[in-house]
Motif scaffolding. Structure first.
Motif, PDB file in Angstrom:
ATOM      1  N   SER A  86      12.731 -10.821   7.189  1.00 55.48           N
ATOM      2  CA  SER A  86      12.178 -12.102   6.757  1.00 55.48           C
ATOM      3  C   SER A  86      10.806 -11.855   6.155  1.00 55.48           C
ATOM      4  O   SER A  86      10.205 -10.783   6.349  1.00 55.48           O
ATOM      5  CB  SER A  86      12.051 -13.079   7.930  1.00 55.48           C
ATOM      6  N   MET A  87      10.304 -12.863   5.445  1.00 60.47           N
ATOM      7  CA  MET A  87       8.947 -12.753   4.919  1.00 60.47           C
ATOM      8  C   MET A  87       7.956 -12.631   6.073  1.00 60.47           C
ATOM      9  O   MET A  87       6.975 -11.876   6.006  1.00 60.47           O
ATOM     10  CB  MET A  87       8.630 -13.978   4.047  1.00 60.47           C
ATOM     11  N   THR A  88       8.173 -13.370   7.152  1.00 63.38           N
ATOM     12  CA  THR A  88       7.268 -13.319   8.298  1.00 63.38           C
ATOM     13  C   THR A  88       7.212 -11.923   8.887  1.00 63.38           C
ATOM     14  O   THR A  88       6.128 -11.379   9.166  1.00 63.38           O
ATOM     15  CB  THR A  88       7.705 -14.331   9.368  1.00 63.38           C
ATOM     16  N   THR A  91       5.343  -9.573   6.537  1.00 62.16           N
ATOM     17  CA  THR A  91       3.907  -9.836   6.502  1.00 62.16           C
ATOM     18  C   THR A  91       3.221  -9.314   7.756  1.00 62.16           C
ATOM     19  O   THR A  91       2.123  -8.732   7.686  1.00 62.16           O
ATOM     20  CB  THR A  91       3.639 -11.340   6.317  1.00 62.16           C
ATOM     21  N   ASP A 191       1.811 -15.327  -0.958  1.00 64.13           N
ATOM     22  CA  ASP A 191       3.037 -15.918  -0.421  1.00 64.13           C
ATOM     23  C   ASP A 191       3.692 -16.713  -1.545  1.00 64.13           C
ATOM     24  O   ASP A 191       3.238 -17.794  -1.908  1.00 64.13           O
ATOM     25  CB  ASP A 191       2.704 -16.829   0.759  1.00 64.13           C
ATOM     26  N   VAL A 193       6.978 -17.622  -1.432  1.00 62.75           N
ATOM     27  CA  VAL A 193       8.255 -18.108  -0.911  1.00 62.75           C
ATOM     28  C   VAL A 193       8.646 -19.438  -1.541  1.00 62.75           C
ATOM     29  O   VAL A 193       9.769 -19.619  -2.010  1.00 62.75           O
ATOM     30  CB  VAL A 193       8.204 -18.220   0.625  1.00 62.75           C
ATOM     31  N   ALA A 212       5.220 -11.892  -1.785  1.00 61.97           N
ATOM     32  CA  ALA A 212       6.294 -12.062  -0.812  1.00 61.97           C
ATOM     33  C   ALA A 212       7.172 -13.254  -1.161  1.00 61.97           C
ATOM     34  O   ALA A 212       6.679 -14.277  -1.652  1.00 61.97           O
ATOM     35  CB  ALA A 212       5.704 -12.256   0.585  1.00 61.97           C
ATOM     36  N   CYS A 213       8.466 -13.108  -0.928  1.00 63.53           N
ATOM     37  CA  CYS A 213       9.380 -14.236  -1.131  1.00 63.53           C
ATOM     38  C   CYS A 213      10.579 -14.103  -0.209  1.00 63.53           C
ATOM     39  O   CYS A 213      10.754 -13.086   0.471  1.00 63.53           O
ATOM     40  CB  CYS A 213       9.811 -14.341  -2.593  1.00 63.53           C
ATOM     41  N   SER A 214      11.414 -15.143  -0.199  1.00 61.48           N
ATOM     42  CA  SER A 214      12.591 -15.200   0.672  1.00 61.48           C
ATOM     43  C   SER A 214      13.803 -15.601  -0.151  1.00 61.48           C
ATOM     44  O   SER A 214      13.896 -16.765  -0.560  1.00 61.48           O
ATOM     45  CB  SER A 214      12.369 -16.211   1.808  1.00 61.48           C
ATOM     46  N   HIS A 222      19.818 -14.722   3.939  1.00 68.64           N
ATOM     47  CA  HIS A 222      18.588 -14.714   4.719  1.00 68.64           C
ATOM     48  C   HIS A 222      18.021 -13.297   4.807  1.00 68.64           C
ATOM     49  O   HIS A 222      18.606 -12.407   5.430  1.00 68.64           O
ATOM     50  CB  HIS A 222      18.840 -15.252   6.128  1.00 68.64           C
ATOM     51  N   CYS A 223      16.872 -13.105   4.172  1.00 68.67           N
ATOM     52  CA  CYS A 223      16.120 -11.858   4.260  1.00 68.67           C
ATOM     53  C   CYS A 223      14.754 -12.112   3.641  1.00 68.67           C
ATOM     54  O   CYS A 223      14.468 -13.225   3.177  1.00 68.67           O
ATOM     55  CB  CYS A 223      16.829 -10.708   3.551  1.00 68.67           C
ATOM     56  N   GLY A 224      13.905 -11.104   3.653  1.00 70.81           N
ATOM     57  CA  GLY A 224      12.585 -11.225   3.052  1.00 70.81           C
ATOM     58  C   GLY A 224      12.362 -10.103   2.058  1.00 70.81           C
ATOM     59  O   GLY A 224      12.974  -9.033   2.161  1.00 70.81           O
TER      60      GLY A 224
END
Length: 404
Positions: A86-88, A91, A191, A193, A212-214, A222-224
């Protein structure tokens, strides 16, 4: 150029249910071609990446195709495209890695306009090494970000900023912010996203060190993804297993990549490129050119619907629209005097209209607006949104206020 929304909608199996989806900022609906790509990868002959067997080469091709696809979508070097859960997660990984280069008294800049995934990882990493967090606010009356350059100093090591607020849609002057950060010798983590779901991105032109993006925000799984400048990534030494690759970008990807998810990412980018290409871009055949043409057409469609939504909301008694920036995405935050946004959310859901309520992890933004942790009702338009759905939304909210 005419945008054929009905043709686009026909490619999304979930839309056959009749639900009006204004919940795209939390995750878009998925076209059949993306699901097919995921299925095909899962059921094909695959192994861990390699060059000896056909199964190994197939896995390697999926990864390299996905890097090239994200490079085309983001205007970035595929050699700097990093995939993660994920982006989270990504990061947090980058924050911990970069913090090793910081010293007590160094400074990190974050904004009140950002999703918490571009705030808390940096604030916590700074605290762990004794660095100072500098905050940049925004004008609650307009939604416009304050001047980031005023928060910078020669001790600034990183600036974290959103390209567009996922709560109120405000777009920020990313290129100017990156230039200011670089002038101070700092890196900039953007960010993207929310932004990447609505506008063509050119990371190279922006100069961002990390973007960063999603993919699940723009029709993918679902991934980052983080598109980093390869020369910057080469200087970073993240934690990794001893035998895992040390090359960039693989050194930032922990464990075996989910090949089926990456195949879905490539399919999502190809889908975007085919949304509304012009005859000229079809003839030219370049995926990047087709992406830019398609997103320009999508932007016109979404902005026209956004104006309809905002005009309709202004007619509703007690409605307060918080999305006010001069440049913004087709995302509208609204509250209703005397009525909880969550109640409006539930009422709309009963009518088959999905427009959720909350602060959506943009907790600093919601609090800065005076909305506490509750936020408001978020209406997010997407390439598959229609005028008829906008009518259903506005009629449903009018009905909610009458009944309330």
């Amino acid at each position: 150029m005419t945008y054929d929304v009905e043709s686009v909608r026909a490619r999304f199996p979930s839309l056959a249910t009749g639900t009006a989806h204004f919940d795209g900022p939390g995750g878009s609906q998925v076209p059949a071609v993306v699901a097919d790509a995921v299925r095909d990868a899962l059921t094909s002959s695959l192994a861990n990446r390699g060059v000896v067997t056909a199964a190994e080469r197939a896995a390697d091709a999926i990864v390299l195709d996905a890097r090239r696809a994200m490079g085309d979508l983001l205007g970035a070097d595929p050699a700097g495209v990093v995939f993660g859960r994920s982006m989270t997660q990504l990061t947090y990984d980058f924050a911990r890695t970069l913090a090793r280069t910081w010293r007590p008294g160094d400074e990190v800049v974050v904004t009140r306009l950002d999703h918490d995934a571009n705030v808390r990882p940096w604030a916590q990493a700074a605290e762990a090494v004794g660095a100072v967090v500098r905050w940049v606010g925004f004008d609650p009356a307009t939604g416009e970000l304050d001047d980031v350059a005023e928060a910078l100093s020669d001790r600034t090591r990183l600036v974290a900023v959103t390209a567009a607020s996922n709560l109120i849609g405000t777009r920020t002057p990313v290129a100017d912010i990156v230039a200011s950060a670089h002038a101070r010798g700092a890196l900039c983590y953007v960010d993207g996203v929310h932004f990447a779901a609505h506008h063509a991105v050119d990371v190279a032109a922006l100069g961002a060190d990390f973007f960063a993006c999603s993919p699940y925000k723009f029709f993918g799984p679902h991934c980052g993804v983080v598109a980093g400048r390869p020369e910057v990534l080469a200087d970073l030494r993240p934690d990794k297993l001893l035998p895992s690759p040390d090359a960039v970008p693989e050194r930032f990807e922990l464990g075996t990549l989910p090949y089926e998810i990456l195949a879905g990412c490539t399919a999502a980018v190809d889908f975007i490129a085919d949304l509304a290409p012009t005859d000229a871009t079809r003839a030219q055949g370049g995926r990047r050119a087709r992406i830019e043409a398609s997103l320009a057409a999508v932007g016109g469609h979404e902005d026209r619907l956004r104006e309809r939504v905002e005009a309709g909301l202004r007619e509703l008694p007690g409605a307060v629209v918080w999305s006010r920036a001069g440049s913004r995405t087709p995302t509208v935050l609204v509250t209703f005097e005397g009525h909880a946004a969550a109640d409006a959310y539930r009422h709309l859901a009963g009518l088959g209209v999905n427009a959720p309520a909350g602060s959506f992890y943009a907790i600093e933004t919601s609090r800065w607006l005076g909305l506490g942790d509750t936020g408001g009702l978020r209406v997010g338009l997407a390439p598959y949104s229609t005028d008829a759905e906008v009518d259903r939304l506005l009629d449903g909210l009018a009905d909610f206020l009458r009944r309330a």
